[in-house]
Design a protein around this motif. Structure first.
Motif, PDB file in Angstrom:
ATOM      1  N   ARG A   2      -9.173  28.189  40.928  1.00 14.16           N
ATOM      2  CA  ARG A   2      -7.973  28.367  41.248  1.00 14.16           C
ATOM      3  C   ARG A   2      -7.131  27.525  41.571  1.00 14.16           C
ATOM      4  N   THR A   3      -5.980  27.105  40.756  1.00 17.12           N
ATOM      5  CA  THR A   3      -5.176  26.201  40.917  1.00 17.12           C
ATOM      6  C   THR A   3      -3.906  26.625  41.933  1.00 17.12           C
ATOM      7  N   PRO A   4      -3.693  25.982  43.046  1.00 17.72           N
ATOM      8  CA  PRO A   4      -2.673  26.485  44.037  1.00 17.72           C
ATOM      9  C   PRO A   4      -1.366  26.820  42.946  1.00 17.72           C
ATOM     10  N   PHE A   5      -0.610  27.690  43.061  1.00 17.67           N
ATOM     11  CA  PHE A   5       0.667  27.938  42.226  1.00 17.67           C
ATOM     12  C   PHE A   5       1.668  26.909  42.498  1.00 17.67           C
ATOM     13  N   ARG A   6       1.972  26.258  43.834  1.00 20.37           N
ATOM     14  CA  ARG A   6       3.081  25.211  43.510  1.00 20.37           C
ATOM     15  C   ARG A   6       2.563  24.012  42.747  1.00 20.37           C
ATOM     16  N   ALA A   7       1.182  23.587  42.957  1.00 22.24           N
ATOM     17  CA  ALA A   7       0.773  22.431  42.058  1.00 22.24           C
ATOM     18  C   ALA A   7       0.960  22.621  40.464  1.00 22.24           C
ATOM     19  N   GLY A   8       0.289  24.127  40.317  1.00 22.75           N
ATOM     20  CA  GLY A   8       0.243  24.433  38.928  1.00 22.75           C
ATOM     21  C   GLY A   8       1.591  24.721  38.214  1.00 22.75           C
ATOM     22  N   ILE A   9       2.588  25.024  39.053  1.00 23.18           N
ATOM     23  CA  ILE A   9       3.951  25.318  38.332  1.00 23.18           C
ATOM     24  C   ILE A   9       4.699  24.060  38.183  1.00 23.18           C
ATOM     25  N   LYS A  10       4.218  23.040  39.022  1.00 24.32           N
ATOM     26  CA  LYS A  10       5.254  21.845  39.095  1.00 24.32           C
ATOM     27  C   LYS A  10       4.506  20.983  37.608  1.00 24.32           C
ATOM     28  N   GLU A  11       3.233  21.092  37.513  1.00 21.43           N
ATOM     29  CA  GLU A  11       2.845  20.465  36.296  1.00 21.43           C
ATOM     30  C   GLU A  11       3.190  21.155  35.118  1.00 21.43           C
ATOM     31  N   SER A  12       3.225  22.316  35.188  1.00 23.22           N
ATOM     32  CA  SER A  12       3.897  23.132  33.951  1.00 23.22           C
ATOM     33  C   SER A  12       5.511  23.017  33.390  1.00 23.22           C
ATOM     34  N   LEU A  13       6.199  22.868  34.675  1.00 17.03           N
ATOM     35  CA  LEU A  13       7.521  22.846  34.431  1.00 17.03           C
ATOM     36  C   LEU A  13       8.277  21.640  34.276  1.00 17.03           C
ATOM     37  N   TRP A  14       7.700  20.631  34.820  1.00 16.71           N
ATOM     38  CA  TRP A  14       8.556  19.241  34.783  1.00 16.71           C
ATOM     39  C   TRP A  14       9.198  18.820  33.602  1.00 16.71           C
ATOM     40  N   PRO A  15       8.263  18.931  32.342  1.00 15.97           N
ATOM     41  CA  PRO A  15       9.194  18.544  31.266  1.00 15.97           C
ATOM     42  C   PRO A  15      10.235  19.182  31.009  1.00 15.97           C
ATOM     43  N   PHE A  16      10.757  20.509  31.419  1.00 13.99           N
ATOM     44  CA  PHE A  16      11.747  21.447  31.458  1.00 13.99           C
ATOM     45  C   PHE A  16      13.079  21.241  32.243  1.00 13.99           C
ATOM     46  N   LEU A  17      12.749  20.025  33.208  1.00 13.41           N
ATOM     47  CA  LEU A  17      13.680  19.859  34.356  1.00 13.41           C
ATOM     48  C   LEU A  17      14.885  19.418  33.548  1.00 13.41           C
ATOM     49  N   VAL A  18      16.118  19.909  33.607  1.00 16.26           N
ATOM     50  CA  VAL A  18      17.381  19.502  33.319  1.00 16.26           C
ATOM     51  C   VAL A  18      17.756  18.062  33.735  1.00 16.26           C
ATOM     52  N   ASP A  19      17.687  17.917  35.371  1.00 15.19           N
ATOM     53  CA  ASP A  19      18.208  16.827  35.876  1.00 15.19           C
ATOM     54  C   ASP A  19      17.286  15.739  35.719  1.00 15.19           C
ATOM     55  N   LYS A  20      17.042  14.877  35.063  1.00  9.03           N
ATOM     56  CA  LYS A  20      16.096  13.865  34.875  1.00  9.03           C
ATOM     57  C   LYS A  20      16.082  12.792  36.015  1.00  9.03           C
ATOM     58  N   ARG A  21      17.029  12.583  36.648  1.00  7.46           N
ATOM     59  CA  ARG A  21      16.934  11.800  37.878  1.00  7.46           C
ATOM     60  C   ARG A  21      15.928  12.234  38.837  1.00  7.46           C
ATOM     61  N   TRP A  22      15.854  13.524  39.058  1.00  2.00           N
ATOM     62  CA  TRP A  22      14.634  14.069  39.747  1.00  2.00           C
ATOM     63  C   TRP A  22      13.363  13.536  39.543  1.00  2.00           C
ATOM     64  N   ARG A  23      13.249  13.757  38.218  1.00  2.00           N
ATOM     65  CA  ARG A  23      11.862  13.101  37.617  1.00  2.00           C
ATOM     66  C   ARG A  23      11.506  11.892  37.698  1.00  2.00           C
ATOM     67  N   GLN A  24      12.385  10.903  37.917  1.00  2.00           N
ATOM     68  CA  GLN A  24      12.174   9.441  38.281  1.00  2.00           C
ATOM     69  C   GLN A  24      11.721   9.384  39.707  1.00  2.00           C
ATOM     70  N   THR A  25      12.443  10.131  40.537  1.00  2.35           N
ATOM     71  CA  THR A  25      12.080   9.875  42.074  1.00  2.35           C
ATOM     72  C   THR A  25      10.564  10.309  42.178  1.00  2.35           C
ATOM     73  N   VAL A  26      10.310  11.288  41.542  1.00  2.00           N
ATOM     74  CA  VAL A  26       8.984  11.764  41.773  1.00  2.00           C
ATOM     75  C   VAL A  26       7.913  11.246  40.945  1.00  2.00           C
ATOM     76  N   PHE A  27       7.866  10.670  39.838  1.00  2.00           N
ATOM     77  CA  PHE A  27       7.102  10.250  39.023  1.00  2.00           C
ATOM     78  C   PHE A  27       6.848   8.545  39.053  1.00  2.00           C
ATOM     79  N   HIS A  28       7.659   8.043  39.711  1.00  2.00           N
ATOM     80  CA  HIS A  28       7.737   6.463  39.828  1.00  2.00           C
ATOM     81  C   HIS A  28       7.769   5.918  41.017  1.00  2.00           C
TER      82      HIS A  28
END
Length: 313
Positions: free
Chosen positions: A287-313
């Motif tokens: 069982r994958t915890p929902f928050r971890a699984g949904i984050k992994e599934s959805l981050w490529p569809f994030l509209v605001d790319k600035r957020w992506r940089q703060t999380v993954f860099h």
């Protein structure tokens, strides 16, 4: 030079779909020789097979001689089943029964993917032995498919699962991920169902269960019959949407919980929670915890790319 091809062979139907892709990947990465088949989106990666073509189905099974077949292909959208009942019945029932018969012919272990919607949702949690009572045509066709499979192949397995999410190619592929746009566009309020109790389940976890079940069966022929698997976090769609917002640090005040029973579309069970203790007792499950699984599934569809940089860099 010689490529070492694993000796265990698995055939996956619906390999182009959300669950099928995960199942194909899971077997492929764990020393199985996996062949996937699909229909509309098959080429070039997968074999193109129309499951309603009994000769084509016979031929691929006899040519490949799989030890295991995981049958993921289905019409799984309840509202589409209501509007196209004959086509849905052909795929969910007739094709499944035929596949089971062909599997029996070569001694392959068939895993038929079914649904929590075979239950009416009035007295959860449901064990495998509880009497099904589907409320909508989708649940009815999947239940008829279960019967067709077990009648044509007494050694087959039925695996009932609830609402799925995972790495999607399009947000619409899952009833969970499709909410992401409503969550992200917070300038307009969005009504979210807060009536139906769901148990969102990651396709990677279901894929692992299918592989573990197959491997257990290779050692023990008594592994057959009906099984349940599900995530264990109970959430309405409203609660899922809020969890998605939270996972991405997005506002959720525009999301409106609707506590009335939905009046449009196919009837849905209020709470069709599955009891998974039978598989757990076999030592099967993940069982994958929902928050971890949904984050992994959805981050490529994030509209605001600035957020992506703060999380993954």
């Amino acid at each position: 030079e010689d490529v070492d091809i694993p000796s265990r062979r698995v055939l996956i139907t619906g390999a182009t779909g959300l669950l099928g892709r995960a199942v194909f990947k899971e077997f492929n990465e764990n020393n199985w020789n996996a062949v996937g088949c699909g229909y509309r989106r098959a080429q070039p990666r997968f074999e193109q097979i129309n499951l309603l073509d009994s000769i084509a189905v016979h031929d691929i099974i006899h040519d490949f001689q799989p030890h295991v077949i995981v049958h993921c292909a289905a019409e799984r959208r309840p509202d589409v089943v209501e509007s196209q009942p004959d086509a849905a019945s052909q795929l969910n029932v007739a094709a499944s029964g035929n596949l089971a018969k062909e599997a029996a012919g070569v001694g392959a272990f068939l895993i038929y993917i079914s649904t929590d919607y075979v239950f009416d949702g009035t007295s959860p949690p449901y064990k495998e032995t509880d009497v099904p009572n589907p409320l909508n045509l989708y649940g009815k066709t999947k239940l008829e498919g279960e019967k067709a499979v077990l009648e044509n192949n007494e050694g087959a397995a039925v695996l009932r699962i609830p609402v799925l999410y995972g790495e999607v190619e399009r947000l619409e592929e899952s009833a969970v991920t499709v909410m992401f746009d409503k969550v992200q566009f917070s300038n307009k309020s969005a009504n979210m169902d807060h009536w139906q109790q769901r148990f969102p389940t990651n396709v990677k976890d279901v894929a692992t269960v299918c592989r573990q079940l197959a491997e257990k069966r290779m050692l023990d022929p008594s592994v057959k019959g009906t099984f349940h698997w599900s995530g264990n976090e109970q959430m309405t769609k409203y609660e899922m949407a809020c969890a998605i917002a939270d996972a991405f640090n997005l506002p959720s005040s525009h999301l409106r919980p609707i506590t009335d029973c939905p009046v449009v579309g196919a009837l849905r069970p209020r709470n069709a929670q599955l009891d998974c203790s039978k598989l757990e007792m076999l030592g099967i499950g993940q069982r994958t915890p929902f928050r971890a699984g949904i984050k992994e599934s959805l981050w490529p569809f994030l509209v605001d790319k600035r957020w992506r940089q703060t999380v993954f860099h």
